[in-house]
Design a protein around this motif. Structure first.
Motif, PDB file in Angstrom:
ATOM      1  N   PHE A 101       0.846  -1.193   0.000  1.00 15.17           N
ATOM      2  CA  PHE A 101       0.000   0.000   0.000  1.00 15.17           C
ATOM      3  C   PHE A 101       0.882   1.244   0.000  1.00 15.17           C
ATOM      4  O   PHE A 101       2.062   1.205   0.371  1.00 15.17           O
ATOM      5  N   GLU A 102       0.288   2.347  -0.436  1.00 18.79           N
ATOM      6  CA  GLU A 102       0.992   3.626  -0.397  1.00 18.79           C
ATOM      7  C   GLU A 102      -0.015   4.761  -0.363  1.00 18.79           C
ATOM      8  O   GLU A 102      -1.021   4.743  -1.089  1.00 18.79           O
ATOM      9  N   TRP A 103       0.274   5.731   0.473  1.00 19.34           N
ATOM     10  CA  TRP A 103      -0.453   6.999   0.510  1.00 19.34           C
ATOM     11  C   TRP A 103       0.402   8.030  -0.195  1.00 19.34           C
ATOM     12  O   TRP A 103       1.622   8.058  -0.026  1.00 19.34           O
ATOM     13  N   GLU A 104      -0.234   8.841  -1.022  1.00 13.51           N
ATOM     14  CA  GLU A 104       0.517   9.863  -1.742  1.00 13.51           C
ATOM     15  C   GLU A 104      -0.239  11.185  -1.708  1.00 13.51           C
ATOM     16  O   GLU A 104      -1.460  11.221  -1.836  1.00 13.51           O
ATOM     17  N   MET A 105       0.495  12.251  -1.531  1.00 12.94           N
ATOM     18  CA  MET A 105      -0.067  13.601  -1.497  1.00 12.94           C
ATOM     19  C   MET A 105       0.670  14.443  -2.533  1.00 12.94           C
ATOM     20  O   MET A 105       1.902  14.432  -2.608  1.00 12.94           O
ATOM     21  N   THR A 106      -0.097  15.153  -3.352  1.00  7.04           N
ATOM     22  CA  THR A 106       0.505  15.977  -4.400  1.00  7.04           C
ATOM     23  C   THR A 106      -0.185  17.335  -4.484  1.00  7.04           C
ATOM     24  O   THR A 106      -1.241  17.561  -3.908  1.00  7.04           O
ATOM     25  N   GLY A 107       0.432  18.206  -5.252  1.00  8.00           N
ATOM     26  CA  GLY A 107      -0.087  19.538  -5.509  1.00  8.00           C
ATOM     27  C   GLY A 107       1.048  20.406  -5.999  1.00  8.00           C
ATOM     28  O   GLY A 107       2.085  19.915  -6.458  1.00  8.00           O
ATOM     29  N   ARG A 108       0.876  21.688  -5.888  1.00  5.86           N
ATOM     30  CA  ARG A 108       1.897  22.599  -6.386  1.00  5.86           C
ATOM     31  C   ARG A 108       3.179  22.487  -5.564  1.00  5.86           C
ATOM     32  O   ARG A 108       3.186  22.677  -4.347  1.00  5.86           O
TER      33      ARG A 108
END
Length: 331
Positions: free
Chosen positions: A150-157
């Protein structure tokens, strides 16, 4: 929320608006060769586990999701979204602000747990300046938290960050990560930029070089900023060989690595350093500085790169900071 100033950076302009989300997903540039983004046998080294603080919070977040939310942000472990790398993109349509207050608290706990205290504060400042705050970013979950995949990922500018419980074998941070900051855009010294200190630290190495070493280290044009493929032992690395430096100069390069890793949690840093050593350690590193886009023509080189068989750090500090960090063992 006040509108954020528009900065002159094509990479930053690409892919942050909700209206562009569907277009970005259909035109996604998959960079699967960046690291071996697949589960594999576990290795005996310091690394996050499914029982680490961030990972247990990821499971609580996953368990809190409604069926509708799961359909929108949960994907199979090997989904192509997990392989994308960019300085500016929404991994899912929903923003953190769209979740319940309790879910937002858990997401903040995850983020706090994958960063160091100083890193958390720097990222908060960066997110406030670049997008209006943490609530404007996006998250996804791949696989089933609590399992071995499993993996949690957070993205944005100017941000991509992950928590994987060491599900991704032979890769620190669960895969390539991205950080940056738009403050000081185009101005000498990037006033107000929370990552400019890293450029100053890197330039301590350049200032310690003699004339012949500087000639080897200083190149004209940098490679594309997203060229962060881990090449392995057969790779060709630009710039000056750290193995040819004196012990004092090597110590300066090591201090740059420590500064680059400092914003992140100890477990990820330990895994990254283990992989760096497995790739030949300091002596296998190369370091390059680039004359292009020297803000203020002050010869404080704003674009620089550190690379070895297991390490790629590409720091583009002009017109503002885009930095990519990929530490992994080539499959």
């Amino acid at each position: 929320m006040s509108e954020q100033p528009k900065l002159d950076c094509p990479d930053c302009e690409d892919g942050v608006s909700r209206r562009d989300f569907v277009r970005k997903m259909t035109g996604l540039a998959v960079a699967g060769s960046l690291v071996p983004l697949a589960a594999g046998s576990r290795r005996a080294l310091a690394a996050p586990t499914p029982k680490s603080t961030a990972e247990t919070a990821v499971k609580r977040f996953y368990d809190s999701l409604s069926d509708t939310q799961r359909k929108e942000i949960c994907f199979p472990f090997d989904h192509k979204l997990r392989h994308n790398i960019s300085a500016n993109w929404p991994i899912t349509k929903a923003k953190i602000d769209d979740y319940s207050k309790d879910q937002q608290v858990i997401l903040d706990e995850i983020f706090r747990s994958v960063t160091s205290p100083d890193g958390y504060d720097r990222f908060q400042k960066q997110m406030d300046d670049d997008s209006g705050g943490f609530s404007e970013y996006h998250v996804a979950v791949f696989g089933t938290p609590g399992s071995g995949q499993f993996e949690w990922e957070m993205t944005g500018r100017h941000l991509t960050i992950r928590a994987d419980g060491d599900s991704v074998a032979n890769a620190a941070f669960g895969g390539p990560i991205v950080y940056g900051h738009g403050a000081g855009d185009g101005k000498k010294g990037l006033p107000g930029n929370v990552f400019y200190y890293q450029t100053l630290k890197a330039n301590e190495v350049f200032n310690a070089l003699d004339g012949k070493q500087r000639k080897a280290a200083l190149l004209t044009e940098a490679p594309k900023e997203t060229d962060v493929l881990v090449q392995g032992s057969a790779g060709a690395f630009p710039g000056l060989s750290v193995g040819d430096l004196s012990s004092d100069q090597k110590a300066l390069v090591e201090s740059v690595l420590k500064v680059i890793l400092a914003p992140y949690r100890e477990e990820d840093v330990e895994e990254a350093l283990t992989l760096q050593k497995e790739g030949g350690g300091l002596d296998a590193l190369h370091m390059a500085f680039y004359q292009a886009e020297d803000l203020g023509d002050d010869q404080v080189w704003d674009i620089w790169r550190i690379e070895s068989p297991t390490v790629v750090c590409h720091f583009r500090g002009a017109p503002h900071v885009h930095a990519y960090l990929n530490i992994a063992k080539k499959a």
